[in-house]
Design an enzyme around this catalytic site. Structure first.
Site, PDB file in Angstrom:
ATOM      1  CG  ASP A 230      68.531 -18.348  22.647  1.00  0.00           C
ATOM      2  OD1 ASP A 230      68.443 -18.225  21.412  1.00  0.00           O
ATOM      3  OD2 ASP A 230      67.540 -18.387  23.403  1.00  0.00           O
TER       4      ASP A 230
ATOM      5  CG  ASP B 173      64.265 -17.284  16.557  1.00  0.00           C
ATOM      6  OD1 ASP B 173      63.469 -17.837  15.779  1.00  0.00           O
ATOM      7  OD2 ASP B 173      63.899 -16.483  17.426  1.00  0.00           O
TER       8      ASP B 173
HETATM    9  N1  GLY Z   1      63.951 -15.793  20.176  1.00  0.00           N
HETATM   10  C1  GLY Z   1      64.642 -14.750  19.599  1.00  0.00           C
HETATM   11  C2  GLY Z   1      63.789 -13.655  19.118  1.00  0.00           C
HETATM   12  O1  GLY Z   1      62.878 -13.222  19.803  1.00  0.00           O
HETATM   13  O2  GLY Z   1      64.029 -13.170  18.054  1.00  0.00           O
END
Ligand code: GLY
Length: 397
Positions: free
Chosen positions: A115, A174
């Protein structure tokens, strides 16, 4: 008597028309940006004396819930402060943006998560773009090195979460959102490896994450010996075969960025296909804010996800600049409706309410019963980004 009824009906019709007359979009955007500045000044103030905390959401009593910098969302609030500084050029906002960005800095060494794009590029990336501060550039390049350690040449992808009992090498849709960060790092450092990683990851994701209707799986797990797909699952969606709304939003945004940065027409095609899936979906409501999952069985009573609406709006505004006029107009119409809906009292919070977040009604992880129908920092971030993008579009025309 008849004439009297017609007269009354005409008056009512006139009043209804004038009451529902749309506010000009420029006025609406400027007003919501001004109000967002005020709201985020309160937000910044609320954690001023807790220097290692960042806002996350609110609890059932409406009280602010904060996080440490290692939470995947830590970069969004600093990023929103940078956008609001970009808008208002106010020194107080600049100080707040610097303060909250610094809180995230230690994550540049974090090799345990994918992330870092969200955490560092939204915060330090916007800070560098707006100030040219070389310390920000250096933090970003360290972070990009950390993120690149998660790339595996056998799978051809960046690992999202660490291996566990369920998945050998999980990659979530994501993860497309990290590529803008690495593409920037490639350009800034002159190291082509970062860009090569992005191209490999984006191509593998086209190959394995998408169904024939261009909706995407949430989690694809790869076999680390053969590099082939091991499992196709969900984590935050309704079920493995459903179209989790935010996942579709991340894919749309990610391929739009890949096209912007590489000009490879395959990425533009992918982005257009994803946009087509979203905007033509029979279960996308008329106000264009998706239910949390396009296949949620409780539709039409399912929770909406403002964050997905904001991400889609921002991505469609950018994508509208890469397609023919007619399609671009369709994208902008949807984005404008999303902006109007999110700017309405249903979604846009009154000053000092909603834990000082800007938007209400997002869904983080419904199957995990976590962050359901609450404010979330990334909804605010992409909403403000969408407002600025729409405003700049109008200035350019
Ligand atoms: N993992 C990122 C989201 O919840 O969109």
């Amino acid at each position: 008597m008849k004439a009297q009824s017609i007269f009354i009906a005409s008056i009512i019709a006139l009043l209804t028309t004038s009451c529902t007359k749309k506010e000009p979009i420029d006025d609406l955007i400027n007003d919501r940006l001004e109000r967002s500045v005020q709201q985020y000044e309160l937000m910044a103030e609320s954690l001023r004396n807790q220097p290692d905390r960042l806002p996350r959401t609110i609890d059932k009593e409406g009280k602010l819930v904060s996080s440490g910098s290692d939470w995947w969302c830590s970069g969004f609030m600093p990023g929103t402060l940078w956008y609001l500084y970009e808008y208002g050029k106010d020194e107080k906002m600049l100080d707040a943006a610097r303060d909250y960005t610094a809180r995230v800095e230690k994550e540049k060494y974090n090799k345990g998560t994918h992330d870092l794009g969200f955490m560092l590029y939204c915060s330090f990336g916007n800070g560098y773009r707006l100030t040219g501060d070389t310390a920000y550039r250096s933090a970003l390049l360290t972070g990009a090195e950390s993120l690149a350690t998660r790339f595996n040449p056998i799978t051809g992808c960046i690992k999202s979460w660490n291996s566990n009992e369920k998945w050998q090498f999980p990659v979530i849709i994501d993860n497309m959102m990290n590529l803008e960060f690495l593409l920037w790092a490639s350009e800034a450092s002159g190291n082509p490896t970062f860009k090569d990683i992005c191209i490999s990851h984006a191509n593998k994701t086209i190959e394995n994450h998408f169904r024939s209707d261009y909706s995407s799986y949430h989690v694809i797990s790869y076999d680390t010996i053969t590099g082939s797909v091991e499992k196709k699952n969900t984590h935050q969606g309704y079920n493995d075969e459903s179209a989790w709304a935010r996942g579709q939003a991340w894919g749309l945004y990610g391929y739009t960025v890949m096209y912007r940065e590489t000009k490879d027409p395959a990425y533009l095609e992918q982005a257009k296909h994803i946009a087509g899936f979203i905007i033509n979906h029979p279960r996308l409501p008329a106000d264009k804010i998706p239910y949390w999952d396009f296949d949620a069985p409780e539709i039409p009573d399912a929770k909406r996800d403002a964050s997905a609406g904001a991400i889609i709006a921002s991505a469609l505004i950018e994508l509208s600049g890469y397609v023919d006029k007619e399609l671009g107009k369709q994208y902008l119409n949807v984005a404008e409706t999303q902006i109007r809906t999110l700017s309405s009292p249903e979604y846009f919070a009154e000053k000092g309410t909603n834990g000082n977040f800007i938007l209400k009604h997002s869904v983080g992880h419904l199957p995990g019963n976590s962050e359901v129908d609450v404010p979330l920092t990334y909804a605010d971030y992409y909403y403000i980004e969408a407002l600025l993008r729409y405003k700049n579009l109008n200035l350019a025309n």
